[in-house]
Design a protein around this motif. Sequence first.
Motif, PDB file in Angstrom:
ATOM      1  N   GLN A 104       0.810  -1.216   0.000  1.00  0.00           N
ATOM      2  CA  GLN A 104       0.000   0.000   0.000  1.00  0.00           C
ATOM      3  C   GLN A 104       0.847   1.272   0.000  1.00  0.00           C
ATOM      4  O   GLN A 104       0.485   2.240  -0.659  1.00  0.00           O
ATOM      5  N   PHE A 105       1.944   1.262   0.748  1.00  0.00           N
ATOM      6  CA  PHE A 105       2.731   2.494   0.900  1.00  0.00           C
ATOM      7  C   PHE A 105       4.096   2.442   0.213  1.00  0.00           C
ATOM      8  O   PHE A 105       4.826   3.427   0.199  1.00  0.00           O
ATOM      9  N   GLY A 106       4.473   1.289  -0.313  1.00  0.00           N
ATOM     10  CA  GLY A 106       5.761   1.174  -0.985  1.00  0.00           C
ATOM     11  C   GLY A 106       6.950   1.163  -0.036  1.00  0.00           C
ATOM     12  O   GLY A 106       8.079   1.474  -0.432  1.00  0.00           O
ATOM     13  N   TRP A 107       6.732   0.842   1.212  1.00  0.00           N
ATOM     14  CA  TRP A 107       7.823   0.824   2.178  1.00  0.00           C
ATOM     15  C   TRP A 107       8.746  -0.368   1.935  1.00  0.00           C
ATOM     16  O   TRP A 107       8.303  -1.428   1.479  1.00  0.00           O
ATOM     17  N   VAL A 108       9.984  -0.185   2.281  1.00  0.00           N
ATOM     18  CA  VAL A 108      10.971  -1.261   2.147  1.00  0.00           C
ATOM     19  C   VAL A 108      11.759  -1.369   3.446  1.00  0.00           C
ATOM     20  O   VAL A 108      11.879  -0.408   4.197  1.00  0.00           O
ATOM     21  N   LYS A 109      12.320  -2.530   3.676  1.00  0.00           N
ATOM     22  CA  LYS A 109      13.175  -2.734   4.852  1.00  0.00           C
ATOM     23  C   LYS A 109      14.579  -2.229   4.533  1.00  0.00           C
ATOM     24  O   LYS A 109      14.917  -1.980   3.368  1.00  0.00           O
ATOM     25  N   GLU A 110      15.381  -2.089   5.574  1.00  0.00           N
ATOM     26  CA  GLU A 110      16.762  -1.666   5.360  1.00  0.00           C
ATOM     27  C   GLU A 110      17.466  -2.705   4.502  1.00  0.00           C
ATOM     28  O   GLU A 110      17.321  -3.904   4.717  1.00  0.00           O
ATOM     29  N   GLY A 111      18.189  -2.211   3.511  1.00  0.00           N
ATOM     30  CA  GLY A 111      18.935  -3.100   2.633  1.00  0.00           C
ATOM     31  C   GLY A 111      18.138  -3.517   1.407  1.00  0.00           C
ATOM     32  O   GLY A 111      18.689  -4.152   0.516  1.00  0.00           O
ATOM     33  N   GLU A 112      16.847  -3.214   1.331  1.00  0.00           N
ATOM     34  CA  GLU A 112      16.028  -3.556   0.158  1.00  0.00           C
ATOM     35  C   GLU A 112      15.895  -2.335  -0.732  1.00  0.00           C
ATOM     36  O   GLU A 112      16.054  -1.198  -0.283  1.00  0.00           O
ATOM     37  N   GLN A 113      15.618  -2.546  -1.981  1.00  0.00           N
ATOM     38  CA  GLN A 113      15.369  -1.459  -2.915  1.00  0.00           C
ATOM     39  C   GLN A 113      13.976  -1.640  -3.504  1.00  0.00           C
ATOM     40  O   GLN A 113      13.575  -2.756  -3.829  1.00  0.00           O
ATOM     41  N   ALA A 114      13.255  -0.548  -3.662  1.00  0.00           N
ATOM     42  CA  ALA A 114      11.904  -0.596  -4.241  1.00  0.00           C
ATOM     43  C   ALA A 114      12.002  -0.425  -5.738  1.00  0.00           C
ATOM     44  O   ALA A 114      12.762   0.404  -6.233  1.00  0.00           O
ATOM     45  N   ILE A 115      11.264  -1.222  -6.472  1.00  0.00           N
ATOM     46  CA  ILE A 115      11.217  -1.129  -7.925  1.00  0.00           C
ATOM     47  C   ILE A 115       9.757  -0.944  -8.317  1.00  0.00           C
ATOM     48  O   ILE A 115       8.868  -1.682  -7.868  1.00  0.00           O
ATOM     49  N   ASN A 116       9.485   0.024  -9.164  1.00  0.00           N
ATOM     50  CA  ASN A 116       8.129   0.305  -9.623  1.00  0.00           C
ATOM     51  C   ASN A 116       8.017  -0.132 -11.077  1.00  0.00           C
ATOM     52  O   ASN A 116       8.661   0.436 -11.948  1.00  0.00           O
TER      53      ASN A 116
END
Length: 170
Positions: A104-116
């Motif tokens: 829902q918010f596009g949050w990621v954990k530390e060390g992860e990268q978000a890809i759209n």
Amino acid sequence: MAEKPTKEEKARKAAEKKALAKQRRSPLHYRLFKGAIVTLGLTFCCVFAFMTLYPVLREFYIASREYEILALEYAALLDRNEKIEEQIANLQTPEGVADRAREQFGWVKEGEQAINITGLGARDSTTALPGAVVSGSITTESTWWTDFLDWVFEYEATPPSQELYDPLIH
């Protein structure tokens, strides 16, 4: 020994038989009149029965059609509530909360990268709530028989009067 009947007695018996047969046989106009009276009586009984039973049958048919629609709406509501309860149960776990935050918010954990990624088309979201069931939005299956009975009993399904506000969707 029995005496033989004379010609006069035979003629008299034959005349009596003829008179009796003629008496039993009714004239044509009497039989037609009798048939017309019976036909009119049966017609009157049928018209009276129709006028008496039609309003009752109409109310029964309309009530049964509305009951069928309400039963389908109730089943849809139960299905919707079941899906919402599954989502609530999922959100009561840490993994469910993390999945919801990611989706829902596009949050990621530390060390992860978000890809759209775009252009893949619409997909069903696991977090989207099922749509609200609006009264009158569900219709029954239409057959030639139900169409005919709808016409006979002048039944028209009532369209939904207004959209219901669902605070869980907005």
